[in-house]
Motif scaffolding. Structure first.
Motif, PDB file in Angstrom:
ATOM      1  N   GLY A  29      32.810  46.181  43.922  1.00 47.96           N
ATOM      2  CA  GLY A  29      33.862  46.125  44.937  1.00 47.96           C
ATOM      3  C   GLY A  29      34.754  44.912  44.849  1.00 47.96           C
ATOM      4  N   VAL A  30      34.871  44.323  43.640  1.00 49.98           N
ATOM      5  CA  VAL A  30      35.725  43.148  43.471  1.00 49.98           C
ATOM      6  C   VAL A  30      37.164  43.617  43.252  1.00 49.98           C
ATOM      7  CG1 VAL A  30      36.143  41.045  42.124  1.00 49.98           C
ATOM      8  CG2 VAL A  30      33.799  41.926  42.385  1.00 49.98           C
ATOM      9  N   PRO A  31      38.114  43.158  44.048  1.00 51.44           N
ATOM     10  CA  PRO A  31      39.510  43.550  43.825  1.00 51.44           C
ATOM     11  C   PRO A  31      40.005  43.052  42.468  1.00 51.44           C
ATOM     12  CG  PRO A  31      39.224  42.520  45.987  1.00 51.44           C
ATOM     13  CD  PRO A  31      37.960  42.286  45.227  1.00 51.44           C
ATOM     14  N   SER A  32      40.888  43.812  41.846  1.00 53.75           N
ATOM     15  CA  SER A  32      41.430  43.415  40.547  1.00 53.75           C
ATOM     16  C   SER A  32      42.042  42.022  40.585  1.00 53.75           C
ATOM     17  CB  SER A  32      42.488  44.422  40.087  1.00 53.75           C
ATOM     18  OG  SER A  32      41.891  45.629  39.687  1.00 53.75           O
ATOM     19  N   ASP A  33      42.722  41.696  41.702  1.00 50.81           N
ATOM     20  CA  ASP A  33      43.397  40.402  41.768  1.00 50.81           C
ATOM     21  C   ASP A  33      42.440  39.255  42.053  1.00 50.81           C
ATOM     22  OD1 ASP A  33      42.873  40.855  44.430  1.00 50.81           O
ATOM     23  OD2 ASP A  33      44.962  40.955  45.067  1.00 50.81           O
ATOM     24  N   CYS A  34      41.149  39.536  42.065  1.00 50.36           N
ATOM     25  CA  CYS A  34      40.136  38.476  42.145  1.00 50.36           C
ATOM     26  C   CYS A  34      39.320  38.397  40.850  1.00 50.36           C
ATOM     27  CB  CYS A  34      39.203  38.707  43.330  1.00 50.36           C
ATOM     28  SG  CYS A  34      39.970  38.390  44.937  1.00 50.36           S
ATOM     29  N   LEU A  35      39.793  39.098  39.808  1.00 46.01           N
ATOM     30  CA  LEU A  35      39.079  39.115  38.536  1.00 46.01           C
ATOM     31  C   LEU A  35      39.902  38.459  37.440  1.00 46.01           C
ATOM     32  CD1 LEU A  35      37.328  42.569  37.984  1.00 46.01           C
ATOM     33  CD2 LEU A  35      36.244  40.331  38.234  1.00 46.01           C
ATOM     34  N   GLU A  36      39.217  37.685  36.609  1.00 45.89           N
ATOM     35  CA  GLU A  36      39.860  36.964  35.514  1.00 45.89           C
ATOM     36  C   GLU A  36      38.959  37.030  34.289  1.00 45.89           C
ATOM     37  OE1 GLU A  36      41.618  32.406  34.852  1.00 45.89           O
ATOM     38  OE2 GLU A  36      39.991  32.791  36.270  1.00 45.89           O
ATOM     39  N   TRP A  37      39.575  37.083  33.104  1.00 45.85           N
ATOM     40  CA  TRP A  37      38.811  37.113  31.856  1.00 45.85           C
ATOM     41  C   TRP A  37      39.030  35.820  31.083  1.00 45.85           C
ATOM     42  CZ3 TRP A  37      35.092  40.045  29.821  1.00 45.85           C
ATOM     43  CH2 TRP A  37      34.793  39.886  28.467  1.00 45.85           C
ATOM     44  N   HIS A  38      37.935  35.267  30.556  1.00 51.66           N
ATOM     45  CA  HIS A  38      37.985  34.043  29.746  1.00 51.66           C
ATOM     46  C   HIS A  38      37.225  34.323  28.458  1.00 51.66           C
ATOM     47  CE1 HIS A  38      37.578  29.664  28.852  1.00 51.66           C
ATOM     48  NE2 HIS A  38      36.376  30.005  28.426  1.00 51.66           N
TER      49      HIS A  38
END
Length: 605
Positions: free
Chosen positions: A258-267
């Motif tokens: 349930g994590v919103p896309s705008d709270c996800l980041e890729w490193h």
């Protein structure tokens, strides 16, 4: 848990789930030995289930040049960080395509650089912090007035069991505690799921992410998650299995946690040559943010290059959104000439050979129409005209064009055809053809002549070596002026630390501390072979008229002198000095190190 409303994207297959996933505690670490055997190359496993791409409505870039980028090289100076931050701001454009950048917070230099960048008042990129999951570290974030910070929250059993020596439930509680504390302070936490591509996604990562989303709802503040492919083992192949599948990791976060896309980041990291495609795929599967660095600098093989992400952003979205791509060339030149970082000739967008044509058949095509062998107008987008090899027909203008293009010279740095060196090169070329040459000039041949007749555009190897050595010595001073024994201004405590310093670093010829009046308060700390030579310098020697004392006292910065020949040992030396501050931040003395330059350069090499 609040069900995430489906966005109005162009793909409608992925629907967020509502199940709660409990933390699965285990007695023994799950190391996925069938995938990561360690004594063999890691394996790709397939479950033959296909994840559909589902990009977010908006995508952005974030930066870690001042954090991960510095872990691959000698630390930047505060001035270099300020200059690079300016490049980030200009490259990002007014709409914040590069949305954030993160800083270390631990040393005076880190904090000075951060505050210099804060003082610029730019909206983008937003300045954020990076800390360990420690309460004391969080206080640094609060003291500096940052609205968001990254927090190291390792998620694989490699880290939980083998590094932290804890269980999943123990770190789960520890992580939630520091996140709660950040939210209590009104700080947005960004949890860095370190080593996520070797983690138990549904046994730890999804339950942890669900717990974070619950805290977010309660605090009415976002909690972000950075998915860190720490060893670069993530893969994008359709039907590949967890934990390596980037698509399945991201969809697990969005659809199941349930994590919103705008709270996800890729490193990502580039250990397996996949960092750029993995990062772009993260966008495609639902991450709003992708993290990178200038030139791809970063631990081991590096991170996603910001310049590559910028080009992909424009390609994917179909617009530049205010991005100034010409800054890429300026940034590249700054790294080469001011920082002394060598950019490989064949590196895309920034290497000297990126838009140079050497093959005769290609040159013929370029001369007819440059679009034949160029994917875009490099002159317009990168301020780098196409380069072709030189012949006796090139003339002064052709030679000047080659020099400017090959060495990425822009603005006032550009060489005009009237430069006397251009005429000398032209004369040399004409002589080659008069003597019967029929092939075009190679790049190495022309570069050799440019170095001879237009030397001012180069930074000499000696200058680069000197700069690297100075930076290395300054970093050493920066470390030691923060040590309690040095800060105490107690000569006995200082001498103990300085003895250890001289023992650890044989290129240090002489180490000493002076008080706020420039009076030497420590006994002579030298290498054993030099001890007798320093008998004339005793306690209470007055150094108040020396530049190495005056400058740190007046501006609070670390300074390095020019090279000089030591009157005591005869060696070529440099003195590096830095201010010693008390607990209130007042400068109470100066730490000085006399360093043998030749020995330092050998150690640096």
């Amino acid at each position: 848990m609040k069900k995430k409303e489906k966005k109005k994207g162009f793909i409608f297959k992925n629907i967020a789930g509502t199940s709660n996933y409990p933390l699965i505690d285990v007695d023994h670490p799950q190391l996925f030995r069938d995938i990561f055997p360690y004594d063999e190359v890691c394996k790709v496993k397939f479950d033959h289930k296909i994840e559909l791409i589902d990009p977010p409505d908006d995508i952005y870039i974030t930066d870690t040049t001042f954090r991960d980028g510095q872990q691959a090289r000698p630390p930047f100076t505060a001035q270099q960080i300020e200059d690079l931050f300016e490049f980030l701001h200009r490259l990002s454009g007014p709409n914040g395509v590069i949305r954030q950048t993160e800083f270390f917070l631990y040393t005076d230099k880190d904090r000075e650089a951060l505050q210099r960048c804060q003082d610029k008042g730019y909206r983008f990129p937003e300045i954020t912090g990076w800390i360990r999951a420690h309460k004391d570290d969080l206080q640094l974030v609060k003291d500096l007035g940052l609205k968001e910070t990254g927090i190291l929250t390792s998620v694989s059993d490699y880290h939980i069991f083998l590094k932290l020596n804890k269980t999943r439930s123990q770190v789960f509680k520890d992580y939630l505690k520091i996140v709660e504390s950040a939210l209590d302070h009104g700080i947005i936490p960004r949890c860095h799921f370190e080593d996520v591509t070797r983690a138990d996604i549904y046994g730890f990562c999804v339950p942890f992410a669900q717990a974070l989303m619950t805290l977010s709802e309660e605090a009415r503040l976002p909690v972000k998650i950075r998915l860190c492919d720490t060893l670069g083992v993530g893969i994008t192949y359709p039907g590949s299995a967890l934990p390596r599948s980037i698509g399945k990791i991201i969809r697990a976060m969005i659809d199941d946690a349930g994590v919103p896309s705008d709270c996800l980041e890729w490193h990502g990291h580039n250990d397996f040559y996949k960092v750029l495609i993995n990062s772009i795929s993260a966008w495609m599967y639902g991450c709003t943010f992708v993290n990178g660095t200038f030139l791809g600098l970063g631990e081991r093989t590096g991170n996603a290059p910001i310049e590559g992400l910028i080009m992909e952003y424009i390609s994917l979205t179909g617009e530049d959104n205010g991005v100034d791509t010409t800054v890429i060339t300026e940034m590249r030149n700054y790294f080469e000439r001011e920082i002394g970082h060598h950019v490989p000739k064949n590196q895309p967008f920034v290497g000297l050979d990126f838009n140079a044509t050497s093959a005769g058949v290609h040159i013929d095509g370029i001369l007819k129409n440059e679009e034949i062998y160029s994917p875009f107008d490099t002159n317009k987008l990168l301020n780098r005209p196409l380069a072709v090899n030189i012949t006796d027909k090139s003339g002064l203008a052709g030679i000047a064009h080659w020099v400017n293009s090959h060495f990425a010279l822009t603005g006032k740095e550009k060489i005009e055809k009237t430069h006397p060196g251009v005429a000398k090169i032209n004369k040399w070329i004409a002589k080659q053809y008069d003597e019967g040459r029929i092939t075009c000039m190679s790049e190495d041949e022309i570069e050799h002549q440019v170095r001879r007749y237009i030397p001012e555009i180069f930074v000499s190897e000696f200058e680069l070596m000197k700069k690297r050595a100075f930076d290395m010595a300054a970093h050493l001073v920066d470390q030691y002026i923060e040590e309690p024994g040095i800060k105490s201004m107690d000569p006995q405590k200082q001498e103990g630390r300085l003895k250890g310093l001289v023992e650890d670093y044989p290129y240090i010829q002489f180490a000493y501390a002076v008080n706020g009046e420039g009076i030497k308060i420590t006994r002579n700390i030298t290498q054993a072979v030099d001890k007798a030579k320093y008998h004339k310098i005793g306690l209470n020697e007055d150094f108040s008229d020396r530049d190495w004392f005056i400058k740190p006292m007046s501006d609070g910065k670390i300074h390095a002198t020019n090279l000089y020949s030591s009157r005591i040992t005869g060696a070529l030396c440099v003195t590096v000095s830095g201010p010693i501050r008390d607990e209130m931040g007042e400068i109470v003395g100066v730490l000085g190190l006399d360093i043998r330059f030749e020995d330092l350069t050998k150690a640096e090499a």
